[in-house]
Write a protein that holds these residues in place. Structure first.
Motif, PDB file in Angstrom:
ATOM      1  N   ALA A   1      -5.198  -6.854   6.559  1.00  0.00           N
ATOM      2  CA  ALA A   1      -3.801  -6.838   6.302  1.00  0.00           C
ATOM      3  C   ALA A   1      -3.301  -6.839   4.679  1.00  0.00           C
ATOM      4  CB  ALA A   1      -3.204  -7.971   6.950  1.00  0.00           C
ATOM      5  N   VAL A   2      -4.334  -7.697   4.077  1.00  0.00           N
ATOM      6  CA  VAL A   2      -4.096  -7.970   2.743  1.00  0.00           C
ATOM      7  C   VAL A   2      -4.270  -6.561   1.864  1.00  0.00           C
ATOM      8  CG1 VAL A   2      -4.806  -9.057   0.476  1.00  0.00           C
ATOM      9  CG2 VAL A   2      -4.322 -10.382   2.426  1.00  0.00           C
ATOM     10  N   GLU A   3      -5.264  -6.038   2.209  1.00  0.00           N
ATOM     11  CA  GLU A   3      -5.504  -4.693   1.433  1.00  0.00           C
ATOM     12  C   GLU A   3      -4.484  -3.606   1.846  1.00  0.00           C
ATOM     13  OE1 GLU A   3      -9.107  -0.825   2.105  1.00  0.00           O
ATOM     14  OE2 GLU A   3      -9.467  -2.998   2.950  1.00  0.00           O
ATOM     15  N   TYR A   4      -4.053  -3.321   3.064  1.00  0.00           N
ATOM     16  CA  TYR A   4      -3.118  -2.510   3.216  1.00  0.00           C
ATOM     17  C   TYR A   4      -1.842  -2.740   2.578  1.00  0.00           C
ATOM     18  CZ  TYR A   4      -6.529  -0.289   6.173  1.00  0.00           C
ATOM     19  OH  TYR A   4      -7.701   0.490   6.846  1.00  0.00           O
ATOM     20  N   ALA A   5      -1.491  -4.031   2.518  1.00  0.00           N
ATOM     21  CA  ALA A   5       0.070  -4.673   2.107  1.00  0.00           C
ATOM     22  C   ALA A   5      -0.194  -4.371   0.406  1.00  0.00           C
ATOM     23  CB  ALA A   5       0.289  -6.043   2.471  1.00  0.00           C
ATOM     24  N   THR A   6      -1.252  -4.578  -0.162  1.00  0.00           N
ATOM     25  CA  THR A   6      -1.451  -4.493  -1.371  1.00  0.00           C
ATOM     26  C   THR A   6      -1.110  -3.008  -1.828  1.00  0.00           C
ATOM     27  OG1 THR A   6      -2.950  -6.300  -1.721  1.00  0.00           O
ATOM     28  CG2 THR A   6      -2.985  -4.699  -3.459  1.00  0.00           C
ATOM     29  N   LYS A   7      -1.731  -2.140  -1.078  1.00  0.00           N
ATOM     30  CA  LYS A   7      -1.814  -0.505  -1.107  1.00  0.00           C
ATOM     31  C   LYS A   7      -0.393  -0.056  -1.115  1.00  0.00           C
ATOM     32  CE  LYS A   7      -3.754   3.323  -1.977  1.00  0.00           C
ATOM     33  NZ  LYS A   7      -4.174   3.775  -3.391  1.00  0.00           N
ATOM     34  N   ALA A   8       0.422  -0.697  -0.248  1.00  0.00           N
ATOM     35  CA  ALA A   8       1.902  -0.348  -0.221  1.00  0.00           C
ATOM     36  C   ALA A   8       2.383  -0.859  -1.458  1.00  0.00           C
ATOM     37  CB  ALA A   8       2.244  -0.828   1.292  1.00  0.00           C
ATOM     38  N   CYS A   9       2.225  -1.793  -2.058  1.00  0.00           N
ATOM     39  CA  CYS A   9       2.745  -2.560  -3.193  1.00  0.00           C
ATOM     40  C   CYS A   9       2.479  -1.580  -4.258  1.00  0.00           C
ATOM     41  CB  CYS A   9       2.390  -3.968  -3.279  1.00  0.00           C
ATOM     42  SG  CYS A   9       3.183  -4.907  -2.143  1.00  0.00           S
ATOM     43  N   GLU A  10       1.256  -1.330  -4.225  1.00  0.00           N
ATOM     44  CA  GLU A  10       0.728  -0.266  -5.517  1.00  0.00           C
ATOM     45  C   GLU A  10       1.572   0.960  -5.486  1.00  0.00           C
ATOM     46  OE1 GLU A  10      -3.295  -0.351  -4.913  1.00  0.00           O
ATOM     47  OE2 GLU A  10      -3.469  -2.079  -5.941  1.00  0.00           O
ATOM     48  N   LEU A  11       1.761   1.693  -4.094  1.00  0.00           N
ATOM     49  CA  LEU A  11       2.100   3.009  -4.077  1.00  0.00           C
ATOM     50  C   LEU A  11       3.789   2.672  -4.437  1.00  0.00           C
ATOM     51  CD1 LEU A  11       0.513   4.307  -0.792  1.00  0.00           C
ATOM     52  CD2 LEU A  11       0.214   4.943  -3.111  1.00  0.00           C
ATOM     53  N   THR A  12       4.415   1.669  -4.446  1.00  0.00           N
ATOM     54  CA  THR A  12       5.750   1.634  -4.667  1.00  0.00           C
ATOM     55  C   THR A  12       6.244   1.114  -6.025  1.00  0.00           C
ATOM     56  OG1 THR A  12       6.124  -0.212  -3.484  1.00  0.00           O
ATOM     57  CG2 THR A  12       6.617   1.650  -2.344  1.00  0.00           C
ATOM     58  N   ALA A  13       5.082   0.847  -6.575  1.00  0.00           N
ATOM     59  CA  ALA A  13       5.015   0.141  -7.926  1.00  0.00           C
ATOM     60  C   ALA A  13       5.523  -1.193  -8.197  1.00  0.00           C
ATOM     61  CB  ALA A  13       5.808   1.166  -8.833  1.00  0.00           C
ATOM     62  N   TRP A  14       5.058  -1.978  -7.132  1.00  0.00           N
ATOM     63  CA  TRP A  14       5.381  -3.677  -6.767  1.00  0.00           C
ATOM     64  C   TRP A  14       7.240  -3.654  -6.834  1.00  0.00           C
ATOM     65  CZ3 TRP A  14       1.703  -6.647  -5.261  1.00  0.00           C
ATOM     66  CH2 TRP A  14       0.505  -6.210  -5.262  1.00  0.00           C
ATOM     67  N   LYS A  15       7.687  -2.434  -6.372  1.00  0.00           N
ATOM     68  CA  LYS A  15       9.165  -2.540  -6.434  1.00  0.00           C
ATOM     69  C   LYS A  15       9.820  -2.888  -4.999  1.00  0.00           C
ATOM     70  CE  LYS A  15       9.474  -0.199 -11.087  1.00  0.00           C
ATOM     71  NZ  LYS A  15      10.029   0.663 -11.715  1.00  0.00           N
ATOM     72  N   SER A  16       9.125  -2.883  -4.219  1.00  0.00           N
ATOM     73  CA  SER A  16       9.739  -2.950  -2.672  1.00  0.00           C
ATOM     74  C   SER A  16       9.484  -4.365  -2.388  1.00  0.00           C
ATOM     75  CB  SER A  16       8.972  -2.076  -1.915  1.00  0.00           C
ATOM     76  OG  SER A  16       9.272  -2.411  -0.458  1.00  0.00           O
ATOM     77  N   TRP A  17      10.729  -5.170  -2.195  1.00  0.00           N
ATOM     78  CA  TRP A  17      10.683  -6.523  -1.822  1.00  0.00           C
ATOM     79  C   TRP A  17       9.936  -6.530  -0.571  1.00  0.00           C
ATOM     80  CZ3 TRP A  17      12.890  -7.970   2.467  1.00  0.00           C
ATOM     81  CH2 TRP A  17      14.011  -7.272   3.143  1.00  0.00           C
ATOM     82  N   SER A  18      10.329  -5.625   0.694  1.00  0.00           N
ATOM     83  CA  SER A  18       9.796  -5.989   1.777  1.00  0.00           C
ATOM     84  C   SER A  18       8.416  -5.590   1.832  1.00  0.00           C
ATOM     85  CB  SER A  18      10.347  -4.793   2.562  1.00  0.00           C
ATOM     86  OG  SER A  18      10.393  -3.685   2.400  1.00  0.00           O
ATOM     87  N   TYR A  19       7.668  -4.753   1.245  1.00  0.00           N
ATOM     88  CA  TYR A  19       6.264  -4.719   1.082  1.00  0.00           C
ATOM     89  C   TYR A  19       5.384  -5.947   0.556  1.00  0.00           C
ATOM     90  CZ  TYR A  19       6.671   0.339   2.466  1.00  0.00           C
ATOM     91  OH  TYR A  19       6.907   1.345   3.019  1.00  0.00           O
TER      92      TYR A  19
END
Length: 81
Positions: A1-19
């Motif tokens: 889960a950490v891996e996928y959540a990190t990827k989601a954060c990276e794809l949104t440039a760490w700007k999505s509070w929900s990810y």
């Protein structure tokens, strides 16, 4: 889960509070509350103050600070009758 959540954060440039909040929850599930609190705090910094989820996000942070994971209540599903 950490891996996928990190990827989601990276794809949104760490700007999505929900990810980022999802990443915090994933760390908590691993028992890594230090990282969970770090990322939950970051999510709280990013969420708009007028967001409907602000209170929920602050509850998440309080859970993490007390050493508890973030878990949602199961939703009940009704079948059309």
């Amino acid at each position: 889960a950490v891996e996928y959540a990190t990827k989601a954060c990276e794809l949104t440039a760490w700007k999505s509070w929900s990810y980022i909040d999802t990443l915090a929850a994933a760390y908590a599930e691993q028992g890594n509350f230090e990282e969970a609190i770090r990322w939950s705090t970051k999510a709280a910094e990013l969420i708009p103050s007028n967001s409907k989820q602000t209170n929920e996000l602050h509850k998440h942070l309080e859970l993490l600070k007390s050493g508890q994971p973030i878990r949602e209540e199961p939703r009940s599903f009704r079948t059309p009758g």
